[in-house]
Design a protein around this motif. Structure first.
Motif, PDB file in Angstrom:
ATOM      1  N   VAL A   1       8.072  74.267 -48.282  1.00 23.04           N
ATOM      2  CA  VAL A   1       7.071  73.951 -47.465  1.00 23.04           C
ATOM      3  C   VAL A   1       5.510  73.609 -47.952  1.00 23.04           C
ATOM      4  O   VAL A   1       5.040  73.269 -47.282  1.00 23.04           O
TER       5      VAL A   1
ATOM      6  N   GLU B   1       5.552  78.970 -41.653  1.00 24.72           N
ATOM      7  CA  GLU B   1       5.880  77.773 -40.600  1.00 24.72           C
ATOM      8  C   GLU B   1       4.242  77.315 -40.368  1.00 24.72           C
ATOM      9  O   GLU B   1       4.378  75.928 -39.938  1.00 24.72           O
TER      10      GLU B   1
ATOM     11  N   ASP C   1       3.992  74.430 -43.282  1.00 23.27           N
ATOM     12  CA  ASP C   1       4.995  73.716 -43.296  1.00 23.27           C
ATOM     13  C   ASP C   1       4.391  72.448 -41.605  1.00 23.27           C
ATOM     14  O   ASP C   1       4.491  71.681 -41.913  1.00 23.27           O
TER      15      ASP C   1
END
Length: 127
Positions: free
Chosen positions: A99, A64, A67
């Motif tokens: 990502v 995350e 990304d």
């Protein structure tokens, strides 16, 4: 010549300490974050030559964070990212590559091996 600066985002204190000590011995300047949210804060306000992210962290995973970093278009958006993980499944590798993770390193790893990867990414300049 300025020192190369690395952000290490790892929630395991012992491993974070080991990585910091190892890379400082190699002449790198290190900032630390113990979760994904703090990593994003650091990436917003600091400039780094390389980012090391743990896959499984509180607040936000390494995936995350990467990304977010790539889509953020900030000063660190194109910097190399190493993802450390105990999850070595193919789907995790694929997601990491999607990502924009530069290098996938499975735990456990040797600090010497990691130092070599860091050197290649920082000195080599390729993402």
């Amino acid at each position: 010549m300025r020192k190369r600066k690395i952000l290490i985002a790892e929630d395991e204190m012992v491993l974070r300490f080991l990585l910091t000590e190892t890379l400082e011995d190699e002449g790198y300047e290190i900032d630390e974050a113990e979760d994904g949210k703090l990593a994003m804060e650091s990436l917003k306000y600091g400039e780094y030559d390389l980012i090391i992210l743990d896959y499984m962290m509180p607040e936000a995973t390494g995936i995350e964070v990467c990304d977010w970093l790539r889509s953020e278009k900030g000063v660190n958006a194109d910097k190399p990212v190493i993802l450390l993980t105990a999850k070595a499944e193919e789907k995790d590798r694929e997601r990491a590559m999607q990502v924009g993770v530069s290098k996938f390193v499975s735990k456990p790893f040797s600090p010497i091996e990691l130092t070599e990867i860091v050197r290649q990414l920082v000195e080599g300049g390729d993402r």
